[in-house]
Design an enzyme around this catalytic site. Sequence first.
Site, PDB file in Angstrom:
ATOM      1  N   LYS A   1       5.015   9.673   8.556  1.00  0.00           N
ATOM      2  CA  LYS A   1       4.423   9.091   9.923  1.00  0.00           C
ATOM      3  C   LYS A   1       5.711   9.758  10.985  1.00  0.00           C
ATOM      4  CE  LYS A   1       2.316   5.290   8.074  1.00  0.00           C
ATOM      5  NZ  LYS A   1       1.082   5.097   8.495  1.00  0.00           N
TER       6      LYS A   1
ATOM      7  N   ASP B   1       9.249   2.834  -0.700  1.00  0.00           N
ATOM      8  CA  ASP B   1       8.349   3.575   0.077  1.00  0.00           C
ATOM      9  C   ASP B   1       8.708   3.201   1.564  1.00  0.00           C
ATOM     10  OD1 ASP B   1       4.750   3.637   0.142  1.00  0.00           O
ATOM     11  OD2 ASP B   1       6.258   4.356   1.423  1.00  0.00           O
TER      12      ASP B   1
ATOM     13  N   TYR C   1       0.940  -1.240  -0.014  1.00  0.00           N
ATOM     14  CA  TYR C   1       0.146   0.045  -0.052  1.00  0.00           C
ATOM     15  C   TYR C   1       0.949   1.211   0.059  1.00  0.00           C
ATOM     16  CZ  TYR C   1      -3.424   3.265   1.568  1.00  0.00           C
ATOM     17  OH  TYR C   1      -4.323   4.597   1.702  1.00  0.00           O
TER      18      TYR C   1
HETATM   19  P1  KE4 Z   1      -0.735   8.408   4.567  1.00  0.00           P
HETATM   20  O1  KE4 Z   1      -1.115   9.275   3.129  1.00  0.00           O
HETATM   21  O2  KE4 Z   1      -1.780   7.695   5.004  1.00  0.00           O
HETATM   22  O3  KE4 Z   1       0.046   9.470   5.331  1.00  0.00           O
HETATM   23  O4  KE4 Z   1       0.406   7.429   3.885  1.00  0.00           O
HETATM   24  C1  KE4 Z   1       0.124   6.555   2.950  1.00  0.00           C
HETATM   25  C2  KE4 Z   1       0.846   5.430   3.084  1.00  0.00           C
HETATM   26  C3  KE4 Z   1       2.161   5.093   2.125  1.00  0.00           C
HETATM   27  N1  KE4 Z   1       3.066   4.317   2.086  1.00  0.00           N
HETATM   28  C4  KE4 Z   1       3.011   3.576   2.953  1.00  0.00           C
HETATM   29  C5  KE4 Z   1       4.111   2.335   3.172  1.00  0.00           C
HETATM   30  C6  KE4 Z   1       1.994   3.512   4.246  1.00  0.00           C
HETATM   31  O5  KE4 Z   1       2.008   2.539   5.132  1.00  0.00           O
HETATM   32  C7  KE4 Z   1       0.946   4.446   4.178  1.00  0.00           C
HETATM   33  C8  KE4 Z   1      -0.156   4.549   5.104  1.00  0.00           C
HETATM   34  N2  KE4 Z   1      -0.206   3.579   6.109  1.00  0.00           N
HETATM   35  C9  KE4 Z   1      -1.520   3.314   6.725  1.00  0.00           C
HETATM   36  C10 KE4 Z   1      -1.467   2.241   7.692  1.00  0.00           C
HETATM   37  N3  KE4 Z   1      -1.419   0.861   7.158  1.00  0.00           N
HETATM   38  C11 KE4 Z   1      -2.196   4.566   7.065  1.00  0.00           C
HETATM   39  C12 KE4 Z   1      -3.565   4.119   7.806  1.00  0.00           C
HETATM   40  C13 KE4 Z   1      -4.548   4.708   7.314  1.00  0.00           C
HETATM   41  O6  KE4 Z   1      -4.839   4.496   5.908  1.00  0.00           O
HETATM   42  O7  KE4 Z   1      -5.642   5.162   7.984  1.00  0.00           O
END
Ligand code: KE4
Length: 430
Positions: free
Chosen positions: A266, A238, A144
């Site tokens: 994060k 990523d 993801y």
């Molecule tokens: P954000 O746009 O949610 O800040 O980041 C996207 C993203 C990109 N790359 C990786 C490897 C990530 O894990 C994420 C976001 N992680 C999720 C948790 N698995 C965010 C939680 C959510 O979607 O509410």
Amino acid sequence: MSTEASKKAFNEAQSLIPGGVNSPVRAFKSVGGTPIFINEGEGAYLTDVDGNKYIDFVQSWGPLIFGHRDESIEAAVIEAVKHGLSFGAPTVAETELAKLVVSFFDSIDKVRFVSSGTEAVMSAIRLARGFTNRDDIVKFTGCYHGHSDALLVEAGSGAATFGNPSSPGVPADFTKHTLLAEYNNIESVKKCFADSSDIACVIIEPIAGNMGLVPADKEFLHALRKLCSDNGALLIFDEVMSGFRGSVNGAESITGVTPDLVTLGKVIGGGMPVGAFGGKREIMAQLSPEGPVYQAGTLSGNPVAMAAGFAALSKLKQNARVIAVLEERAKTLVAGMKRVAAAEGITMQIDVRGSMFGFFFNEKPVKNFANASESDAELFAKFHAGMLSEGFYFACSLYETGFISTATTDVMIEDTIDAAARVFKAIKNG
Ligand code: KE4
């Protein structure tokens, strides 16, 4: 344990916000029950609107490596707020955080800040396409990378949780340039390069955290690096989740594989909205206003968020060993959970990378998304609900990762294992 106030809050939220949440995975859809509405966090603890306390193993999905309301991060934010919230103009705070990020990553000469991981990845993909003048990208099933259109193809995390890894609303024209490969399977990537001579980049979570925790095999990453270099494609790590969680110097320091671009998020915001992408000077030089690849953001480099991120990374700079300490605690936790599960005849696959831990209710090792999706989701839901009622807040999907913070003590780890023993026994006794 009463959750009446959460139920009431959820009902009202659903009348105003789709699904009652601002990010789908929070809705508890795959584990059932009412999402817990949080009133506050303190150290290792969350307290919900009913007054129930939980030890938090989600930590806002990774950012809070120092727990809730860390003194130095909170002080930095309060001090920054006194000078104003946002200017839409450059500040020294951005340069100071950039200096810190660059100091941690050998692969990063220059970095651009944005406000989320999604923005970081979306921008890095555009930069890779602009730098190589190619259109196709390769991603891995189960990884993801945020919710930008081109990446919502067989995605992990919430997308996998809801069984729509490829979302409606994304035109086929937007994803026809997205090629899919299988995690830890270099032959599947070779096939992508055989099918397309127009691949701009391969993007991968080098420590996948969105299909559950599934680290890439070192030899796979080395083969991936060679394949990208041999074909003139950029390799993007990523590390939005794994950055400063798996290691303070990135997956490159663990695997010996150097990416061309890294995306971050994060932890680098310390709990405030910050994303970033960075890489070698000659690639980053293509980014506007230095180069032609456009990318922008009203709140990019927001000074309050920069202050939080600077405080968080400064603590890591002063004490890089913290990840090794958290890794030992994570190992103790999952080994204990595995042991007490086995006592009830339940098999768990477990893994740890730095302060990240994962587990699957699965008879076989998990090396890719297909393996992960064979895990016992019903048992996971029962485990999640049981632990919640015991006061332990785990990620509400089997396609997520757990986290240990510096506020998570050894006693809390032992208490968690003891609670897991009670939960597994109750599950077995039906
Ligand atoms: P954000 O746009 O949610 O800040 O980041 C996207 C993203 C990109 N790359 C990786 C490897 C990530 O894990 C994420 C976001 N992680 C999720 C948790 N698995 C965010 C939680 C959510 O979607 O509410």
